[in-house]
Scaffold this motif. Structure first.
Motif, PDB file in Angstrom:
ATOM      1  N   ASP A   5       0.854  -1.180   0.000  1.00 41.36           N
ATOM      2  CA  ASP A   5       0.000   0.000   0.000  1.00 41.36           C
ATOM      3  C   ASP A   5       0.889   1.228   0.000  1.00 41.36           C
ATOM      4  OD1 ASP A   5      -2.004  -1.799   2.290  1.00 41.36           O
ATOM      5  OD2 ASP A   5      -2.415  -1.487   0.168  1.00 41.36           O
ATOM      6  N   TYR A   6       0.810   2.006  -1.048  1.00 40.14           N
ATOM      7  CA  TYR A   6       1.648   3.192  -1.167  1.00 40.14           C
ATOM      8  C   TYR A   6       0.876   4.414  -0.685  1.00 40.14           C
ATOM      9  CZ  TYR A   6       4.552   0.236  -4.098  1.00 40.14           C
ATOM     10  OH  TYR A   6       5.334  -0.779  -4.559  1.00 40.14           O
ATOM     11  N   SER A   7       1.565   5.272   0.061  1.00 38.74           N
ATOM     12  CA  SER A   7       0.904   6.477   0.571  1.00 38.74           C
ATOM     13  C   SER A   7       0.662   7.462  -0.568  1.00 38.74           C
ATOM     14  CB  SER A   7       1.790   7.135   1.644  1.00 38.74           C
ATOM     15  OG  SER A   7       2.986   7.615   1.063  1.00 38.74           O
ATOM     16  N   ALA A  12       2.331  10.825  -5.241  1.00 36.32           N
ATOM     17  CA  ALA A  12       2.482  12.175  -5.791  1.00 36.32           C
ATOM     18  C   ALA A  12       3.931  12.479  -6.128  1.00 36.32           C
ATOM     19  CB  ALA A  12       1.939  13.218  -4.802  1.00 36.32           C
ATOM     20  N   ASP A  13       4.847  12.061  -5.261  1.00 38.78           N
ATOM     21  CA  ASP A  13       6.266  12.297  -5.520  1.00 38.78           C
ATOM     22  C   ASP A  13       6.754  11.483  -6.707  1.00 38.78           C
ATOM     23  OD1 ASP A  13       7.220  12.635  -2.023  1.00 38.78           O
ATOM     24  OD2 ASP A  13       6.597  14.129  -3.493  1.00 38.78           O
ATOM     25  N   ALA A  14       6.251  10.259  -6.859  1.00 42.56           N
ATOM     26  CA  ALA A  14       6.647   9.427  -7.990  1.00 42.56           C
ATOM     27  C   ALA A  14       6.192  10.048  -9.303  1.00 42.56           C
ATOM     28  CB  ALA A  14       6.067   8.018  -7.834  1.00 42.56           C
ATOM     29  N   VAL A  15       4.947  10.538  -9.351  1.00 42.53           N
ATOM     30  CA  VAL A  15       4.424  11.187 -10.557  1.00 42.53           C
ATOM     31  C   VAL A  15       5.213  12.447 -10.857  1.00 42.53           C
ATOM     32  CG1 VAL A  15       2.422  12.371 -11.536  1.00 42.53           C
ATOM     33  CG2 VAL A  15       2.113  10.219 -10.289  1.00 42.53           C
ATOM     34  N   ALA A  16       5.499  13.251  -9.815  1.00 48.94           N
ATOM     35  CA  ALA A  16       6.254  14.493 -10.018  1.00 48.94           C
ATOM     36  C   ALA A  16       7.650  14.202 -10.544  1.00 48.94           C
ATOM     37  CB  ALA A  16       6.335  15.282  -8.700  1.00 48.94           C
ATOM     38  N   THR A  25      11.343   7.514 -19.011  1.00 46.76           N
ATOM     39  CA  THR A  25      10.425   6.455 -19.424  1.00 46.76           C
ATOM     40  C   THR A  25       9.838   5.818 -18.178  1.00 46.76           C
ATOM     41  OG1 THR A  25      12.134   4.750 -19.428  1.00 46.76           O
ATOM     42  CG2 THR A  25      11.819   5.989 -21.486  1.00 46.76           C
ATOM     43  N   TYR A  26       8.663   5.211 -18.357  1.00 43.50           N
ATOM     44  CA  TYR A  26       8.060   4.537 -17.209  1.00 43.50           C
ATOM     45  C   TYR A  26       8.995   3.472 -16.658  1.00 43.50           C
ATOM     46  CZ  TYR A  26       3.577   6.709 -18.458  1.00 43.50           C
ATOM     47  OH  TYR A  26       2.587   7.587 -18.724  1.00 43.50           O
ATOM     48  N   LYS A  27       9.670   2.761 -17.556  1.00 44.46           N
ATOM     49  CA  LYS A  27      10.530   1.664 -17.145  1.00 44.46           C
ATOM     50  C   LYS A  27      11.690   2.153 -16.291  1.00 44.46           C
ATOM     51  CE  LYS A  27      13.329  -2.136 -19.016  1.00 44.46           C
ATOM     52  NZ  LYS A  27      13.797  -2.829 -20.248  1.00 44.46           N
ATOM     53  N   SER A  28      12.377   3.253 -16.715  1.00 42.37           N
ATOM     54  CA  SER A  28      13.548   3.724 -15.979  1.00 42.37           C
ATOM     55  C   SER A  28      13.172   4.296 -14.618  1.00 42.37           C
ATOM     56  CB  SER A  28      14.291   4.787 -16.802  1.00 42.37           C
ATOM     57  OG  SER A  28      13.482   5.926 -17.011  1.00 42.37           O
ATOM     58  N   GLY A  34      11.770   1.090  -7.604  1.00 40.49           N
ATOM     59  CA  GLY A  34      11.532  -0.277  -7.154  1.00 40.49           C
ATOM     60  C   GLY A  34      10.087  -0.683  -7.214  1.00 40.49           C
ATOM     61  N   ILE A  35       9.344  -0.131  -8.207  1.00 40.25           N
ATOM     62  CA  ILE A  35       7.931  -0.469  -8.342  1.00 40.25           C
ATOM     63  C   ILE A  35       7.669  -0.992  -9.750  1.00 40.25           C
ATOM     64  CG2 ILE A  35       7.214   1.268  -6.657  1.00 40.25           C
ATOM     65  CD1 ILE A  35       6.418   3.093  -8.949  1.00 40.25           C
ATOM     66  N   ASN A  36       6.453  -1.452  -9.989  1.00 42.51           N
ATOM     67  CA  ASN A  36       6.067  -1.995 -11.285  1.00 42.51           C
ATOM     68  C   ASN A  36       5.843  -0.872 -12.289  1.00 42.51           C
ATOM     69  OD1 ASN A  36       3.819  -2.993 -13.285  1.00 42.51           O
ATOM     70  ND2 ASN A  36       4.820  -4.826 -12.503  1.00 42.51           N
ATOM     71  N   ARG A  37       6.256  -1.101 -13.552  1.00 41.27           N
ATOM     72  CA  ARG A  37       6.089  -0.085 -14.600  1.00 41.27           C
ATOM     73  C   ARG A  37       4.625   0.276 -14.789  1.00 41.27           C
ATOM     74  NH1 ARG A  37       4.431  -0.496 -19.657  1.00 41.27           N
ATOM     75  NH2 ARG A  37       5.169   0.985 -21.262  1.00 41.27           N
ATOM     76  N   ALA A  38       3.770  -0.741 -14.800  1.00 45.94           N
ATOM     77  CA  ALA A  38       2.341  -0.496 -15.011  1.00 45.94           C
ATOM     78  C   ALA A  38       1.754   0.322 -13.867  1.00 45.94           C
ATOM     79  CB  ALA A  38       1.593  -1.822 -15.161  1.00 45.94           C
ATOM     80  N   THR A  39       2.239   0.075 -12.655  1.00 44.65           N
ATOM     81  CA  THR A  39       1.734   0.836 -11.509  1.00 44.65           C
ATOM     82  C   THR A  39       2.062   2.310 -11.654  1.00 44.65           C
ATOM     83  OG1 THR A  39       2.023  -1.080 -10.059  1.00 44.65           O
ATOM     84  CG2 THR A  39       1.859   1.074  -8.993  1.00 44.65           C
ATOM     85  N   LEU A  40       3.310   2.627 -12.035  1.00 45.72           N
ATOM     86  CA  LEU A  40       3.698   4.027 -12.230  1.00 45.72           C
ATOM     87  C   LEU A  40       2.886   4.661 -13.348  1.00 45.72           C
ATOM     88  CD1 LEU A  40       5.525   6.456 -11.685  1.00 45.72           C
ATOM     89  CD2 LEU A  40       7.206   5.474 -13.262  1.00 45.72           C
ATOM     90  N   ARG A  41       2.665   3.926 -14.442  1.00 45.69           N
ATOM     91  CA  ARG A  41       1.899   4.462 -15.565  1.00 45.69           C
ATOM     92  C   ARG A  41       0.469   4.782 -15.145  1.00 45.69           C
ATOM     93  NH1 ARG A  41      -1.421   2.550 -19.670  1.00 45.69           N
ATOM     94  NH2 ARG A  41      -1.198   3.642 -21.684  1.00 45.69           N
ATOM     95  N   GLU A  42      -0.112   3.899 -14.342  1.00 46.43           N
ATOM     96  CA  GLU A  42      -1.477   4.137 -13.870  1.00 46.43           C
ATOM     97  C   GLU A  42      -1.548   5.407 -13.028  1.00 46.43           C
ATOM     98  OE1 GLU A  42      -3.006   0.947 -11.559  1.00 46.43           O
ATOM     99  OE2 GLU A  42      -4.867   1.985 -11.043  1.00 46.43           O
TER     100      GLU A  42
END
Length: 413
Positions: A5-7, A12-16, A25-28, A34-42
Motif C-alpha cells: 500500500d503506497y501512501s 504524488a512524488d513518484a508522478v512528479a 520512461t516509465y521503465k527507468s 523499485g515499483i512496477n512499470r504499469a503501476t507508475l503508468r497508472e
C-alpha cells in the motif's frame, strides 16, 4: 519486501519525478523507485486525468676565482693577466646567462608543480639546444636517472594511453552517480562491469584527471531534546549492524535548505542490516507527525515492525508521548543514544551527510520546495535500488538483501 500500500505522498512524488525528468520512461523511473512499470503508468495517467491533461506518448657553479696576480713591473705581463681575467669573467657571464635562459623556459613546465617527470621532459625537449649535462646541472638532476627515464618512454606512453581510456570509463561511472562517487565506489562499479582493477590505480587516475567526489558541508543542528521526556535506554551501544533485515532500525531528522533561508525537513528510517531506507517523510515542520509518518511508511514497506528495535537521538519528536504510543501500537521497542552525543546515532548522521553532499553538489540550497522534494525523493529511491554502499561490500541495499535471502533459501534446500 516492497510496499503493498503506497501512501498518497509517495504516489504524488513518484508522478512528479516522472513528469519533471527530461526523456524519462516509465521503465527507468519505475526501476529507480523499485515499483512496477504499469503501476507508475497508472498513477501518471490518473494524475493527468485529474488535472485534465491529455497523456502524451511515451647549474652548475661559477668558475673558481683566479689566484692573485703576481706583482710585476712588466706592463705586458700585467696586460696578459688582465685579459685572462676578463676572458674568465666573460665565460662565467655566458654560463650564468645560459642558466637563466634555461630556468625561464623551464617555468612553464613547472606551472602545475615542480615534478621530477616535468624536469625530465624539459631536458628531453631542450637537450639539442643546451646539452644534457648542462640541463641536468641547472635542474639538479642525476644524468643516469634521466637516461633511465628516457629508456622507458615507450612503455610510459603505452601506460598513459591506457590511463586515458580508463579515465573515460571512470568519468562515465562518476557522471552516472551524479558526481558523487569517489574511488572506492567507482572501483566497485568497474569491477561489477567485468574490469579487473585496484582502487589505488583508480584513485591515481581520478587525481590526474581531476575527477573528484563531492565533499561534506557544515552541519546544522536539528536535535532539540525534550527535558520532560521519559528515559529510554540505549539498546544499540553504537552497534549499527544486524544479522537479519527487519530487526534493528535507526532514524533521524535533517534539514533541507531552500532559497530565502527557508527549510524543509526530512525524517528517515534505515534498516541496520542493509542500510536500506524503509521509511521517510518530508515536511515544512519538525513536529512529531514528521517522524511518525516516516515510521508508518517503514511499517508499510516491511509489512509490519512487530518485535523490532528503533534507535534515535534525544530529539523532542522521538521523545514525545505521541511517538511512544505509535511505537507501542506497532510493537516497536525504542532505543535512544546519550544526550548531545552524535556518535550514538552516527550511521544516520553519515547517511544524511551523504544525501545532502550528493544532491546539493556544492550548492547552498535546493531552490524552491518542489525542486527540493523531487531531488531528494529521486535520490532516496535510487539509493535503495542502485547506489553502492561500502557497508554492503559495495552492493546496493536491495541487492544486498536479495543475495542474503537467496543464500538462506539455498541453505534451507
Amino acid at each position: 519486501m516492497a510496499m503493498k500500500d503506497y501512501s498518497d505522498e509517495f504516489k504524488a512524488d513518484a508522478v512528479a519525478l516522472y513528469e519533471s525528468t527530461p526523456g524519462a520512461t516509465y521503465k527507468s523511473i519505475a526501476a529507480d523507485l523499485g515499483i512496477n512499470r504499469a503501476t507508475l503508468r497508472e498513477w501518471v495517467l490518473r494524475d493527468r486525468e485529474r488535472r485534465g491533461a491529455a497523456a502524451p506518448s511515451a647549474g652548475g657553479t661559477p668558475a673558481a676565482q683566479a689566484g692573485q696576480t703576481a706583482s710585476s713591473a712588466d706592463p705586458d705581463e700585467r696586460i696578459r693577466q688582465l685579459e685572462a681575467r676578463v676572458a674568465e669573467l666573460e665565460a662565467s657571464e655566458r654560463k650564468l646567462a645560459t642558466e637563466r635562459d634555461i630556468l625561464r623556459k623551464a617555468a612553464k613546465y613547472f606551472a602545475g608543480g615542480d615534478q621530477l617527470v616535468s624536469r625530465f621532459q624539459f631536458v628531453a625537449d631542450h637537450r639539442d639546444a643546451y646539452g644534457v649535462k648542462r640541463l641536468c646541472e641547472v635542474l639538479g638532476l642525476n644524468r643516469s636517472s634521466y637516461y633511465k627515464w628516457l629508456s622507458g618512454r615507450k612503455a610510459r606512453a603505452s601506460r598513459q594511453s591506457e590511463d586515458r581510456l580508463l579515465a573515460e570509463r571512470i568519468r562515465e561511472v562518476h557522471d552516472e552517480s551524479g558526481g558523487a562517487y569517489g574511488s572506492p565506489r567507482v572501483t566497485a562499479e568497474l569491477r561489477a562491469k567485468g574490469l579487473r582493477i585496484n582502487e589505488k590505480r583508480v584513485a591515481r587516475i581520478m587525481r590526474t584527471f581531476s575527477i573528484t567526489g563531492i565533499r561534506l558541508r557544515r552541519r546544522v543542528r536539528t536535535t532539540v531534546p525534550d527535558p520532560a521526556a521519559s528515559q529510554v535506554p540505549d539498546l544499540f551501544q553504537r552497534d549499527f549492524t544486524a544479522t537479519e533485515p527487519g530487526r534493528k532500525y535507526m532514524g533521524d531528522i535533517t534539514y533541507l535548505p531552500l532559497a530565502g533561508r527557508e527549510f524543509l525537513y526530512l525524517a528517515t528510517v534505515l534498516d541496520c542490516f542493509s542500510r536500506k531506507v524503509v521509511g521517510w517523510s518530508i515536511a515544512d515542520h519538525m513536529r512529531t507527525g514528521l517522524v511518525a509518518d516516516a515510521l508508518q511508511m517503514a511499517a508499510s514497506t516491511r509489512g509490519g515492525l512487530d518485535g523490532a528495535v528503533f534507535h534515535s537521538d534525544h530529539g523532542a519528536q522521538y521523545g514525545s508521548r505521541a511517538f511512544a504510543d505509535l511505537c507501542d501500537q506497532l510493537g516497536v521497542t525504542r532505543s535512544m543514544g546519550s544526550v548531545g552525543t552524535s556518535a550514538d546515532n552516527a550511521a544516520c548522521e553519515s547517511f544524511h551527510a551523504s544525501l545532502k553532499r550528493e544532491t546539493l553538489q556544492g550548492a547552498r540550497d535546493y531552490g524552491d520546495a518542489g525542486t527540493c522534494r523531487r531531488t531528494v525523493f529521486a535520490w532516496l529511491a535510487r539509493y535503495n535500488t542502485r547506489r553502492r554502499h561500502s557497508a554492503n561490500g559495495h552492493l546496493s541495499p536491495n541487492e544486498y538483501e536479495r543475495r542474503h535471502h537467496a543464500a538462506k533459501l539455498t541453505l534451507a534446500a
